[in-house]
Design a protein around this motif. Structure first.
Motif, PDB file in Angstrom:
ATOM      1  N   UNK A 162      -3.653  22.890 -35.855  1.00 46.54           N
ATOM      2  CA  UNK A 162      -2.658  23.883 -35.443  1.00 46.54           C
ATOM      3  C   UNK A 162      -3.219  24.812 -34.365  1.00 46.54           C
ATOM      4  N   UNK A 163      -4.467  25.236 -34.536  1.00 48.81           N
ATOM      5  CA  UNK A 163      -5.087  26.102 -33.532  1.00 48.81           C
ATOM      6  C   UNK A 163      -5.289  25.363 -32.214  1.00 48.81           C
ATOM      7  N   UNK A 164      -5.527  24.060 -32.304  1.00 54.85           N
ATOM      8  CA  UNK A 164      -5.640  23.262 -31.072  1.00 54.85           C
ATOM      9  C   UNK A 164      -4.319  23.273 -30.303  1.00 54.85           C
ATOM     10  N   UNK A 165      -3.226  23.085 -31.025  1.00 54.92           N
ATOM     11  CA  UNK A 165      -1.930  23.150 -30.363  1.00 54.92           C
ATOM     12  C   UNK A 165      -1.628  24.532 -29.819  1.00 54.92           C
ATOM     13  N   UNK A 166      -2.079  25.572 -30.529  1.00 57.79           N
ATOM     14  CA  UNK A 166      -1.855  26.937 -30.066  1.00 57.79           C
ATOM     15  C   UNK A 166      -2.703  27.266 -28.842  1.00 57.79           C
ATOM     16  N   UNK A 167      -3.912  26.696 -28.778  1.00 56.14           N
ATOM     17  CA  UNK A 167      -4.802  26.982 -27.651  1.00 56.14           C
ATOM     18  C   UNK A 167      -4.249  26.419 -26.347  1.00 56.14           C
ATOM     19  N   UNK A 168      -3.599  25.259 -26.423  1.00 57.02           N
ATOM     20  CA  UNK A 168      -3.041  24.635 -25.222  1.00 57.02           C
ATOM     21  C   UNK A 168      -1.526  24.812 -25.172  1.00 57.02           C
ATOM     22  N   UNK A 169      -1.083  25.945 -25.696  1.00 55.92           N
ATOM     23  CA  UNK A 169       0.352  26.218 -25.796  1.00 55.92           C
ATOM     24  C   UNK A 169       1.010  26.279 -24.423  1.00 55.92           C
ATOM     25  N   UNK A 170       0.350  26.902 -23.462  1.00 54.42           N
ATOM     26  CA  UNK A 170       0.948  27.114 -22.143  1.00 54.42           C
ATOM     27  C   UNK A 170       0.365  26.222 -21.057  1.00 54.42           C
ATOM     28  N   UNK A 171      -0.677  25.473 -21.375  1.00 56.34           N
ATOM     29  CA  UNK A 171      -1.326  24.659 -20.342  1.00 56.34           C
ATOM     30  C   UNK A 171      -1.167  23.164 -20.560  1.00 56.34           C
ATOM     31  N   UNK A 172      -0.451  22.762 -21.581  1.00 55.61           N
ATOM     32  CA  UNK A 172      -0.264  21.337 -21.821  1.00 55.61           C
ATOM     33  C   UNK A 172       0.586  20.723 -20.710  1.00 55.61           C
ATOM     34  N   UNK A 173       0.169  19.582 -20.154  1.00 51.68           N
ATOM     35  CA  UNK A 173       0.937  19.001 -19.029  1.00 51.68           C
ATOM     36  C   UNK A 173       2.350  18.579 -19.410  1.00 51.68           C
ATOM     37  N   UNK A 174       2.544  18.120 -20.640  1.00 53.86           N
ATOM     38  CA  UNK A 174       3.889  17.729 -21.053  1.00 53.86           C
ATOM     39  C   UNK A 174       4.818  18.938 -21.120  1.00 53.86           C
ATOM     40  N   UNK A 175       4.288  20.047 -21.652  1.00 53.37           N
ATOM     41  CA  UNK A 175       5.101  21.262 -21.715  1.00 53.37           C
ATOM     42  C   UNK A 175       5.384  21.789 -20.312  1.00 53.37           C
ATOM     43  N   UNK A 176       4.373  21.752 -19.445  1.00 52.37           N
ATOM     44  CA  UNK A 176       4.581  22.212 -18.076  1.00 52.37           C
ATOM     45  C   UNK A 176       5.607  21.348 -17.351  1.00 52.37           C
ATOM     46  N   UNK A 177       5.584  20.057 -17.642  1.00 53.64           N
ATOM     47  CA  UNK A 177       6.549  19.163 -17.002  1.00 53.64           C
ATOM     48  C   UNK A 177       7.973  19.482 -17.425  1.00 53.64           C
ATOM     49  N   UNK A 178       8.137  19.840 -18.706  1.00 53.92           N
ATOM     50  CA  UNK A 178       9.476  20.179 -19.190  1.00 53.92           C
ATOM     51  C   UNK A 178       9.906  21.545 -18.674  1.00 53.92           C
ATOM     52  N   UNK A 179       9.014  22.521 -18.762  1.00 51.98           N
ATOM     53  CA  UNK A 179       9.385  23.888 -18.402  1.00 51.98           C
ATOM     54  C   UNK A 179       9.606  24.061 -16.898  1.00 51.98           C
ATOM     55  N   UNK A 180       8.906  23.294 -16.080  1.00 50.58           N
ATOM     56  CA  UNK A 180       9.040  23.417 -14.631  1.00 50.58           C
ATOM     57  C   UNK A 180       9.928  22.331 -14.033  1.00 50.58           C
ATOM     58  N   UNK A 181      10.615  21.614 -14.879  1.00 47.25           N
ATOM     59  CA  UNK A 181      11.433  20.510 -14.394  1.00 47.25           C
ATOM     60  C   UNK A 181      12.728  21.021 -13.770  1.00 47.25           C
TER      61      UNK A 181
END
Length: 288
Positions: free
Chosen positions: A34-53
């Protein structure tokens, strides 16, 4: 506890304590994931791809819905990443190893205590018979006669019960798929804008209610099936009840997960192939 309640109850609490003890490393590993997912909460490439799409998605329904941006699901993607990330795969593999180690270590732990308590050759049927003789010296042993009719009836009823449980799981999955487009057509703006989230939450609530209701139904059905079997001892009835209750609860709790993991994708893929065939056929027939 053993001297007061007996070895049977003591063995149960021995297993419960051992299970709780070995859950500590599993829980610690889950916190790390869970902490691993929290650490890369804003820098994950998949999330960035969705949020900046800037991709424009099709409407969720046919009548009142409009096109929407893929970036609208940015918050949902971030929350999902906390519990479903790259570390989840490693966690699942570790839990499979943990389950095997738990079982083998429990066998050793149980054998050590059983040897210390000198109940290694303890038999529930013999203990039950001895208690009956002590309470009633004139009691007679129960004659057990196997009945193919009762066994067939129990097997048929168990199959019907499992089909009912699996059908309920499929109904919940279908509800989640159908609810989002229907909610997108509602006049309430908040629900219309968050149709996917509301559908997931309603599906979770219905799943919880189904589990609570089916747990009581499973217990009642298991008891009735044990009455039909007419075993020759209480220990045998208890074992049969445990097997039936465990089987029913396993399907109640995990059938929807198995359906989503192994069957839903193939069903959706087949639907896409059929839709593509229909569209190609319509294109050929409508072309001059």
């Amino acid at each position: 506890m053993r001297n007061y309640f007996g070895e049977k109850v003591a063995l149960y609490y021995l297993w419960l304590g051992w299970y709780t003890k070995l859950l500590v490393p599993a829980a610690a590993l889950g916190v790390v994931v869970f902490l691993y997912g929290l650490a890369f909460f804003n820098s994950n490439p998949l999330i960035m791809e969705v949020c900046q799409s800037s991709i424009i998605m099709c409407p969720r329904c046919d009548k009142t819905c409009f096109v929407w941006q893929l970036s609208d699901t940015c918050t949902y993607a971030k929350v999902s990443h906390l519990f479903d990330n790259e570390g989840t795969v490693a966690f699942a593999m570790c839990m499979a190893i943990w389950a095997t180690l738990f079982l083998e270590l429990w066998k050793r732990h149980r054998a050590r205590h059983v040897s210390q308590w000198k109940v290694y050759d303890w038999c529930e049927e013999e203990e039950e018979l001895i208690l009956e003789i002590v309470n009633d010296p004139n009691c007679k042993a129960k004659q057990f006669r196997h009945s193919y009719l009762r066994s067939t009836l129990v097997l048929f009823l168990v199959t019907v019960m499992l089909m009912l449980i699996i059908g309920l799981a499929h109904a919940l999955v279908v509800f989640r798929v159908v609810a989002a487009p229907l909610m997108s057509e509602l006049s309430w703006e908040f629900i219309r804008d968050h149709a996917n989230t509301v559908a997931v939450m309603m599906g979770a609530v219905l799943h919880y209610l189904t589990i609570q209701i089916m747990t009581r139904v499973n217990r009642w059905v298991s008891l009735k099936l044990c009455d039909i079997e007419k075993t020759n001892s209480f220990a045998a009835t208890e074992r049969n009840f445990t097997v039936k209750m465990f089987t029913f609860q396993f399907f109640t709790l995990f059938s929807s997960l198995f359906y989503v993991a192994f069957f839903l994708g193939s069903v959706l893929a087949e639907e896409r192939r059929r839709s593509a065939k229909i569209l190609r056929y319509m294109a050929r027939t409508s072309s001059p």
